[in-house]
Design an enzyme around this catalytic site. Structure first.
Site, PDB file in Angstrom:
ATOM      1  N   SER A  36      40.433  40.198  31.242  1.00 37.07           N
ATOM      2  CA  SER A  36      39.485  40.948  30.414  1.00 37.07           C
ATOM      3  C   SER A  36      40.131  41.364  29.100  1.00 37.07           C
ATOM      4  O   SER A  36      41.183  42.011  29.103  1.00 37.07           O
ATOM      5  CB  SER A  36      39.031  42.227  31.122  1.00 37.07           C
ATOM      6  OG  SER A  36      38.539  41.940  32.397  1.00 37.07           O
ATOM      7  N   HIS A  68      34.020  37.213  31.691  1.00 40.20           N
ATOM      8  CA  HIS A  68      35.068  36.258  32.055  1.00 40.20           C
ATOM      9  C   HIS A  68      34.521  34.856  31.783  1.00 40.20           C
ATOM     10  O   HIS A  68      33.406  34.553  32.174  1.00 40.20           O
ATOM     11  CB  HIS A  68      35.444  36.387  33.531  1.00 40.20           C
ATOM     12  CG  HIS A  68      36.062  37.713  33.895  1.00 40.20           C
ATOM     13  ND1 HIS A  68      37.062  37.851  34.821  1.00 40.20           N
ATOM     14  CD2 HIS A  68      35.826  38.965  33.439  1.00 40.20           C
ATOM     15  CE1 HIS A  68      37.411  39.118  34.929  1.00 40.20           C
ATOM     16  NE2 HIS A  68      36.660  39.823  34.096  1.00 40.20           N
ATOM     17  N   ARG A  90      39.714  33.919  36.198  1.00 42.45           N
ATOM     18  CA  ARG A  90      40.406  33.917  37.479  1.00 42.45           C
ATOM     19  C   ARG A  90      39.405  34.222  38.581  1.00 42.45           C
ATOM     20  O   ARG A  90      38.331  34.767  38.336  1.00 42.45           O
ATOM     21  CB  ARG A  90      41.554  34.927  37.477  1.00 42.45           C
ATOM     22  CG  ARG A  90      41.193  36.313  36.976  1.00 42.45           C
ATOM     23  CD  ARG A  90      42.173  37.395  37.397  1.00 42.45           C
ATOM     24  NE  ARG A  90      43.576  37.209  37.078  1.00 42.45           N
ATOM     25  CZ  ARG A  90      44.205  37.725  36.003  1.00 42.45           C
ATOM     26  NH1 ARG A  90      43.524  38.406  35.094  1.00 42.45           N
ATOM     27  NH2 ARG A  90      45.486  37.550  35.826  1.00 42.45           N
ATOM     28  N   THR A  91      39.769  33.831  39.792  1.00 47.02           N
ATOM     29  CA  THR A  91      39.021  34.254  40.973  1.00 47.02           C
ATOM     30  C   THR A  91      39.672  35.528  41.480  1.00 47.02           C
ATOM     31  O   THR A  91      40.879  35.588  41.658  1.00 47.02           O
ATOM     32  CB  THR A  91      39.064  33.150  42.053  1.00 47.02           C
ATOM     33  OG1 THR A  91      38.368  31.999  41.557  1.00 47.02           O
ATOM     34  CG2 THR A  91      38.410  33.627  43.342  1.00 47.02           C
ATOM     35  N   HIS A  92      38.856  36.563  41.650  1.00 52.29           N
ATOM     36  CA  HIS A  92      39.390  37.854  42.090  1.00 52.29           C
ATOM     37  C   HIS A  92      39.356  37.980  43.610  1.00 52.29           C
ATOM     38  O   HIS A  92      38.485  37.403  44.270  1.00 52.29           O
ATOM     39  CB  HIS A  92      38.589  39.005  41.447  1.00 52.29           C
ATOM     40  CG  HIS A  92      38.856  39.179  39.989  1.00 52.29           C
ATOM     41  ND1 HIS A  92      38.185  38.456  39.028  1.00 52.29           N
ATOM     42  CD2 HIS A  92      39.742  39.963  39.324  1.00 52.29           C
ATOM     43  CE1 HIS A  92      38.637  38.808  37.835  1.00 52.29           C
ATOM     44  NE2 HIS A  92      39.588  39.720  37.980  1.00 52.29           N
ATOM     45  N   GLU A 191      39.061  53.096  41.408  1.00 55.67           N
ATOM     46  CA  GLU A 191      39.654  54.048  42.334  1.00 55.67           C
ATOM     47  C   GLU A 191      38.916  55.393  42.282  1.00 55.67           C
ATOM     48  O   GLU A 191      38.277  55.742  41.293  1.00 55.67           O
ATOM     49  CB  GLU A 191      41.129  54.307  41.980  1.00 55.67           C
ATOM     50  CG  GLU A 191      42.027  53.105  42.147  1.00 55.67           C
ATOM     51  CD  GLU A 191      41.772  52.040  41.097  1.00 55.67           C
ATOM     52  OE1 GLU A 191      41.455  52.392  39.945  1.00 55.67           O
ATOM     53  OE2 GLU A 191      41.861  50.840  41.439  1.00 55.67           O
ATOM     54  N   SER A 210      43.800  42.520  39.996  1.00 58.28           N
ATOM     55  CA  SER A 210      44.268  41.132  39.890  1.00 58.28           C
ATOM     56  C   SER A 210      45.785  41.099  39.811  1.00 58.28           C
ATOM     57  O   SER A 210      46.465  42.079  40.136  1.00 58.28           O
ATOM     58  CB  SER A 210      43.660  40.472  38.639  1.00 58.28           C
ATOM     59  OG  SER A 210      44.207  41.044  37.461  1.00 58.28           O
ATOM     60  N   ASN A 233      40.872  51.382  29.997  1.00 62.95           N
ATOM     61  CA  ASN A 233      40.323  52.706  30.346  1.00 62.95           C
ATOM     62  C   ASN A 233      41.423  53.526  30.986  1.00 62.95           C
ATOM     63  O   ASN A 233      42.353  52.976  31.581  1.00 62.95           O
ATOM     64  CB  ASN A 233      39.152  52.560  31.327  1.00 62.95           C
ATOM     65  CG  ASN A 233      39.559  51.818  32.612  1.00 62.95           C
ATOM     66  OD1 ASN A 233      39.580  50.588  32.645  1.00 62.95           O
ATOM     67  ND2 ASN A 233      39.888  52.566  33.639  1.00 62.95           N
TER      68      ASN A 233
HETATM   69  I1  8IG Z   1      39.376  46.650  33.207  1.00 60.96           I
HETATM   70  O1  8IG Z   1      40.633  51.590  36.265  1.00 60.96           O
HETATM   71  C1  8IG Z   1      39.885  47.708  34.786  1.00 60.96           C
HETATM   72  N1  8IG Z   1      40.133  47.105  35.944  1.00 60.96           N
HETATM   73  N2  8IG Z   1      41.404  49.026  39.983  1.00 60.96           N
HETATM   74  N3  8IG Z   1      41.010  50.319  38.095  1.00 60.96           N
HETATM   75  C2  8IG Z   1      41.056  49.113  38.704  1.00 60.96           C
HETATM   76  N4  8IG Z   1      40.775  47.982  38.074  1.00 60.96           N
HETATM   77  C3  8IG Z   1      40.441  48.083  36.781  1.00 60.96           C
HETATM   78  C4  8IG Z   1      40.366  49.294  36.099  1.00 60.96           C
HETATM   79  C5  8IG Z   1      40.674  50.479  36.797  1.00 60.96           C
HETATM   80  N5  8IG Z   1      40.001  49.032  34.833  1.00 60.96           N
END
Ligand code: 8IG
Length: 284
Positions: A36, A68, A90-92, A191, A210, A233
């Site tokens: 991303s 993506h 990617r595959t998550h 989370e 990832s 973030n």
């Molecule tokens: I973009 O705050 C992104 N991916 N686990 N936590 C998790 N994955 C994320 C976050 C995040 N921001």
């Protein structure tokens, strides 16, 4: 493995052969996975000699996430002339397709000849000094997925999972780059604030969905690994704001040109080309 399950390493060799044939490039030197916010880097790396929808190559699944792009490219790196295989999606793990699907791109890159893998992602930051849009070098990781791409008594050493010499090169390009410990959660939820406090207590400073499983597969294949996260973030509870996927995409878009430049210069330097002039704007 049951008799009917395809051997994931064989599938990766099939994919590498298909890429070699379609791209007219027998071997690639290095591979990049663009997460991303990092999509713009491919254009700055050099000349795209071949590109295709990843689903035309064996074992690649269509991307399931907005933002993506499921494109594979072969790029001739400007300056060094090295050949880079760029995996645009990617595959998550949270897609539920299994860990072999998650690391298929990495195994394909290794089978295609790559000796170095650059993993990028967008993630949450636990260090409050990292404003959204800050790139951070990954120094180490915590695989919190409960899964692994390795099967059997395969005791791979992960002491220097993220190659120190590659991190040094990235810091030559941008001396202001901080380093962090990346913790991969299963997702797909972000989370809770309590989970972020747990991650911090465990030693993580970056949280995402990832990279860690891919880095393990890369090291198993003997690749050197460079990881760079874009903090899109602050992790949940670090700021008062709730998380939204929209904001994540916007932070990626805003930081895109700067981090793409950082990545392109780093790859040029890694592959032996000149990185050209130093960054005009520090990344933080
Ligand atoms: I973009 O705050 C992104 N991916 N686990 N936590 C998790 N994955 C994320 C976050 C995040 N921001």
């Amino acid at each position: 493995m049951t008799d009917s399950a395809p051997d994931p390493y064989l599938l990766a060799r099939d994919a590498a052969a298909a890429i070699a044939e379609a791209s007219g490039t027998a071997s690639h030197d290095l591979a990049l996975v663009l997460g991303s916010g990092w999509a713009g880097a491919a254009d700055l790396l050099g000349e795209t000699v071949w590109q295709a929808d990843a689903t035309t190559i064996p074992g690649f699944r269509p991307p399931s996430v907005a933002g993506h792009v499921g494109t594979l490219r072969s790029v001739r790196v400007e300056g060094s002339g090295a050949r880079a295989l760029v995996l645009g999606a990617r595959t998550h793990f949270y897609e539920g397709a299994g860990v072999d699907a998650v690391v298929h791109g990495v195994r394909t890159a290794a089978a295609a000849g790559a000796r170095t893998l650059v993993l990028t992602n967008g993630c949450g930051g636990i260090d409050p000094s990292w404003a959204p849009g800050t790139p951070v070098l990954i120094s180490d990781q915590i695989n919190f997925t409960g899964a692994t791409p390795l099967v059997g008594a395969n005791f791979v050493d992960l002491t220097d999972l993220y190659t120190p010499a590659l991190r040094d090169i990235a810091r030559e390009i941008d001396p202001g780059l901080d380093e962090g410990v990346y913790m991969q959660f299963q997702g797909p939820t972000y989370e809770t604030p309590a989970e972020v406090r747990m991650a911090r207590t465990m030693g993580a400073t970056l949280v995402g969905m990832s990279t860690a499983l891919e880095a393990i597969a890369a090291r198993e294949a003997g690749l050197d690994v460079l990881g760079i996260s874009l903090v899109t973030n602050l992790a949940a509870g670090i700021s008062a704001q709730a998380l939204s996927h929209q904001e994540v995409l916007e932070a990626g878009r805003d930081a895109g040109p700067r981090i793409s430049d950082l990545l392109a210069r780093t790859v040029r330097r890694i592959t032996g080309g000149d990185a050209a002039a130093p960054l005009t704007e520090p990344t933080r």
